[in-house]
Design an enzyme around this catalytic site. Structure first.
Site, PDB file in Angstrom:
ATOM      1  N   ASP A 249       5.082  74.151 103.571  1.00  0.00           N
ATOM      2  CA  ASP A 249       6.131  75.067 103.372  1.00  0.00           C
ATOM      3  C   ASP A 249       7.372  74.643 102.811  1.00  0.00           C
ATOM      4  O   ASP A 249       7.721  73.543 103.486  1.00  0.00           O
ATOM      5  CB  ASP A 249       6.120  76.083 104.713  1.00  0.00           C
ATOM      6  CG  ASP A 249       6.929  77.460 103.968  1.00  0.00           C
ATOM      7  OD1 ASP A 249       7.057  77.927 102.853  1.00  0.00           O
ATOM      8  OD2 ASP A 249       7.042  78.208 105.141  1.00  0.00           O
TER       9      ASP A 249
ATOM     10  N   TRP B 278      13.528  73.957  98.769  1.00  0.00           N
ATOM     11  CA  TRP B 278      13.855  72.474  98.253  1.00  0.00           C
ATOM     12  C   TRP B 278      14.487  72.547  96.725  1.00  0.00           C
ATOM     13  O   TRP B 278      15.406  72.049  96.367  1.00  0.00           O
ATOM     14  CB  TRP B 278      12.343  71.826  98.323  1.00  0.00           C
ATOM     15  CG  TRP B 278      12.631  70.039  97.685  1.00  0.00           C
ATOM     16  CD1 TRP B 278      12.831  69.061  98.675  1.00  0.00           C
ATOM     17  CD2 TRP B 278      12.724  69.663  96.481  1.00  0.00           C
ATOM     18  NE1 TRP B 278      12.892  68.068  97.914  1.00  0.00           N
ATOM     19  CE2 TRP B 278      12.834  68.287  96.635  1.00  0.00           C
ATOM     20  CE3 TRP B 278      12.322  70.159  95.132  1.00  0.00           C
ATOM     21  CZ2 TRP B 278      12.708  67.396  95.421  1.00  0.00           C
ATOM     22  CZ3 TRP B 278      12.390  69.566  94.182  1.00  0.00           C
ATOM     23  CH2 TRP B 278      12.601  68.056  94.372  1.00  0.00           C
TER      24      TRP B 278
ATOM     25  N   ARG C 281      12.049  77.630  91.058  1.00  0.00           N
ATOM     26  CA  ARG C 281      11.086  77.523  92.364  1.00  0.00           C
ATOM     27  C   ARG C 281       9.910  76.453  91.993  1.00  0.00           C
ATOM     28  O   ARG C 281       9.427  75.727  92.576  1.00  0.00           O
ATOM     29  CB  ARG C 281      10.601  78.714  92.891  1.00  0.00           C
ATOM     30  CG  ARG C 281      11.588  79.579  93.432  1.00  0.00           C
ATOM     31  CD  ARG C 281      11.011  80.854  94.017  1.00  0.00           C
ATOM     32  NE  ARG C 281       9.627  80.640  94.763  1.00  0.00           N
ATOM     33  CZ  ARG C 281       9.881  80.307  96.242  1.00  0.00           C
ATOM     34  NH1 ARG C 281      11.391  80.417  96.705  1.00  0.00           N
ATOM     35  NH2 ARG C 281       8.891  80.454  96.757  1.00  0.00           N
TER      36      ARG C 281
ATOM     37  N   HIS D 287       7.489  73.206  93.610  1.00  0.00           N
ATOM     38  CA  HIS D 287       6.230  73.007  93.631  1.00  0.00           C
ATOM     39  C   HIS D 287       5.561  71.801  92.961  1.00  0.00           C
ATOM     40  O   HIS D 287       4.703  71.050  93.424  1.00  0.00           O
ATOM     41  CB  HIS D 287       5.440  74.131  92.758  1.00  0.00           C
ATOM     42  CG  HIS D 287       5.768  75.644  93.508  1.00  0.00           C
ATOM     43  ND1 HIS D 287       5.598  75.742  94.931  1.00  0.00           N
ATOM     44  CD2 HIS D 287       6.106  77.076  93.239  1.00  0.00           C
ATOM     45  CE1 HIS D 287       5.847  77.088  95.302  1.00  0.00           C
ATOM     46  NE2 HIS D 287       6.233  77.715  94.230  1.00  0.00           N
TER      47      HIS D 287
ATOM     48  N   ASP E  28      -2.054  86.255 100.507  1.00  0.00           N
ATOM     49  CA  ASP E  28      -0.663  87.058 100.282  1.00  0.00           C
ATOM     50  C   ASP E  28       0.091  86.522  99.311  1.00  0.00           C
ATOM     51  O   ASP E  28       1.047  87.234  98.834  1.00  0.00           O
ATOM     52  CB  ASP E  28      -0.209  87.069 101.636  1.00  0.00           C
ATOM     53  CG  ASP E  28      -0.646  87.911 102.684  1.00  0.00           C
ATOM     54  OD1 ASP E  28      -1.151  88.981 102.145  1.00  0.00           O
ATOM     55  OD2 ASP E  28      -0.510  87.616 103.864  1.00  0.00           O
TER      56      ASP E  28
ATOM     57  N   LEU F  77     -12.850  60.625 103.560  1.00  0.00           N
ATOM     58  CA  LEU F  77     -11.991  61.486 103.902  1.00  0.00           C
ATOM     59  C   LEU F  77     -12.554  62.752 103.251  1.00  0.00           C
ATOM     60  O   LEU F  77     -13.099  62.796 102.002  1.00  0.00           O
ATOM     61  CB  LEU F  77     -10.516  61.194 103.390  1.00  0.00           C
ATOM     62  CG  LEU F  77      -9.614  62.292 103.340  1.00  0.00           C
ATOM     63  CD1 LEU F  77      -9.134  62.789 104.927  1.00  0.00           C
ATOM     64  CD2 LEU F  77      -8.200  61.869 102.517  1.00  0.00           C
TER      65      LEU F  77
ATOM     66  N   ARG G 247       3.027  72.804 110.529  1.00  0.00           N
ATOM     67  CA  ARG G 247       3.540  73.439 109.261  1.00  0.00           C
ATOM     68  C   ARG G 247       5.090  72.927 108.939  1.00  0.00           C
ATOM     69  O   ARG G 247       5.685  72.508 109.966  1.00  0.00           O
ATOM     70  CB  ARG G 247       3.714  74.747 109.798  1.00  0.00           C
ATOM     71  CG  ARG G 247       4.139  76.056 108.808  1.00  0.00           C
ATOM     72  CD  ARG G 247       4.476  77.266 109.013  1.00  0.00           C
ATOM     73  NE  ARG G 247       4.896  77.940 108.080  1.00  0.00           N
ATOM     74  CZ  ARG G 247       4.178  79.087 107.543  1.00  0.00           C
ATOM     75  NH1 ARG G 247       3.573  79.674 107.964  1.00  0.00           N
ATOM     76  NH2 ARG G 247       4.942  79.945 106.457  1.00  0.00           N
TER      77      ARG G 247
ATOM     78  N   GLU H  18      -3.874  71.889 118.174  1.00  0.00           N
ATOM     79  CA  GLU H  18      -2.575  71.473 118.537  1.00  0.00           C
ATOM     80  C   GLU H  18      -1.367  71.910 117.539  1.00  0.00           C
ATOM     81  O   GLU H  18      -1.641  71.798 116.318  1.00  0.00           O
ATOM     82  CB  GLU H  18      -2.145  69.951 118.824  1.00  0.00           C
ATOM     83  CG  GLU H  18      -2.955  69.653 120.258  1.00  0.00           C
ATOM     84  CD  GLU H  18      -2.584  70.131 121.356  1.00  0.00           C
ATOM     85  OE1 GLU H  18      -1.329  70.287 121.670  1.00  0.00           O
ATOM     86  OE2 GLU H  18      -3.403  70.494 122.182  1.00  0.00           O
TER      87      GLU H  18
HETATM   88  C1  FPP Z   1       4.845  77.426 100.150  1.00  0.00           C
HETATM   89  O1  FPP Z   1       6.313  77.379 100.001  1.00  0.00           O
HETATM   90  C2  FPP Z   1       4.051  76.728  99.128  1.00  0.00           C
HETATM   91  C3  FPP Z   1       3.431  77.380  98.179  1.00  0.00           C
HETATM   92  C4  FPP Z   1       2.858  78.908  98.252  1.00  0.00           C
HETATM   93  C5  FPP Z   1       2.650  76.564  97.383  1.00  0.00           C
HETATM   94  C6  FPP Z   1       2.000  75.192  97.829  1.00  0.00           C
HETATM   95  C7  FPP Z   1       1.902  74.506  96.765  1.00  0.00           C
HETATM   96  C8  FPP Z   1       2.098  73.004  96.744  1.00  0.00           C
HETATM   97  C9  FPP Z   1       2.452  72.392  97.896  1.00  0.00           C
HETATM   98  C10 FPP Z   1       2.140  72.220  95.216  1.00  0.00           C
HETATM   99  C11 FPP Z   1       1.029  72.072  94.513  1.00  0.00           C
HETATM  100  C12 FPP Z   1      -0.368  71.605  95.384  1.00  0.00           C
HETATM  101  C13 FPP Z   1      -1.522  70.992  95.042  1.00  0.00           C
HETATM  102  C14 FPP Z   1      -2.691  70.906  95.849  1.00  0.00           C
HETATM  103  C15 FPP Z   1      -1.360  70.276  93.701  1.00  0.00           C
HETATM  104  P1  FPP Z   1       7.356  78.155  99.388  1.00  0.00           P
HETATM  105  O2  FPP Z   1       7.478  78.008  97.977  1.00  0.00           O
HETATM  106  O3  FPP Z   1       7.011  79.666  99.785  1.00  0.00           O
HETATM  107  O4  FPP Z   1       8.727  77.790  99.818  1.00  0.00           O
HETATM  108  P2  FPP Z   1       9.741  78.637 100.440  1.00  0.00           P
HETATM  109  O5  FPP Z   1       9.523  79.231 101.753  1.00  0.00           O
HETATM  110  O6  FPP Z   1      10.828  77.330 100.667  1.00  0.00           O
HETATM  111  O7  FPP Z   1      10.289  79.352  99.595  1.00  0.00           O
END
Ligand code: FPP
Length: 244
Positions: free
Chosen positions: A19, A24, A32, A36, A66, A130, A182, A201
């Site tokens: 998350d 970031w 956004r 990613h 969701d 792994l 998390r 945990e």
């Molecule tokens: C949640 O953070 C993140 C996601 C919904 C997407 C996760 C994707 C990646 C980590 C990148 C690509 C993954 C792979 C496997 C190549 P958010 O965007 O909701 O963050 P925020 O809470 O700061 O808005």
């Protein structure tokens, strides 16, 4: 360490809810999707670190059911990023002895992504160093609902548990989660990993996912080793000794 009914790799099972990508990017005044992209780099770093640390199973939560509530401008590029990651990493995963499985629904994913998933699962089948699991379009409640339907009427709890564990993992066995991390500062489960986290945990870290690295994972494992796990009994179970 607790062992579940099935296990494909030795070592502990770490699950991560990744998350903080959006924030970031926001902090940098960037869209956004750039968050990613940086998050994908963190995924690659984390898989490398997991290999070095001897983690047995690593589950990365990439997209919850969701998350479809987000605009297409975000979900579209995310799906493309998943596909790019899978196609781009296939040889590296094979070379490093990583078996990859994508958990979650596939009926709502675009065909090219499903093809990429199937290709990487096929290519990495049988690798044992792994076990990497990516959760995409995943909902713990949906998985449990499906599993319950498959279990029918199991009269005895051990039988039910065995069937449910198998069904929850879509016939792809995985050990129970030992440590759930998390990132991003929130402290919730967001409909993830209900069944396999029964004795996990929990560790909530303020670091935003794109900033997560090998050192964070190492520190998380050190924290895990300090925890006393009793699984409801009085005598603590020994932790994993040789990881960090
Ligand atoms: C949640 O953070 C993140 C996601 C919904 C997407 C996760 C994707 C990646 C980590 C990148 C690509 C993954 C792979 C496997 C190549 P958010 O965007 O909701 O963050 P925020 O809470 O700061 O808005």
């Amino acid at each position: 360490m607790e062992q579940s009914t099935c296990c494909t790799a030795d070592g502990i099972h770490v699950a991560i809810i990744m998350d903080g990508n959006g924030r970031w990017a926001q902090h940098r005044g960037r869209p956004r999707t750039e968050g990613h992209l940086a998050g994908a780099a963190a995924v690659r770093r984390t898989v490398e670190a997991a290999l070095e640390l001897g983690i047995g199973t690593l589950t990365l939560h990439a997209f919850s059911s969701d998350n479809w509530k987000r605009p297409e401008q975000e979900t579209g590029p995310l799906m493309e990023l998943f596909e790019e990651y899978l196609r781009g990493q296939i040889q590296r995963l094979v070379d490093n002895g990583v078996r990859l499985h994508v958990a979650g629904r596939r009926d709502r994913l675009q065909a090219p992504l499903v093809e990429a998933i199937e290709a990487v699962e096929e290519a990495t089948r049988g690798r044992r160093r792994l076990y990497l699991r990516l959760a995409v379009d995943y909902s713990a409640r949906h998985a449990l609902w499906q599993a319950a339907r498959m279990c029918g009427t199991a009269d005895e709890m051990p039988v039910f548990e065995r069937l449910l564990a198998r069904a929850v993992h879509e016939e792809e066995p995985a050990p129970n989660v030992d440590l759930l991390i998390r990132t991003g500062g929130e402290q919730r489960l967001s409909d993830l990993f209900g069944w396999e986290c029964a004795h996990a945990e929990l560790l909530f870290l303020p670091v935003l996912w794109p900033d997560f690295g090998a050192e964070d994972l190492r520190e998380a494992l050190q924290e895990f080793q300090r925890r006393e796990r009793r699984f409801g009994a009085l005598v603590p179970e020994t932790g994993v000794e040789s990881l960090v």
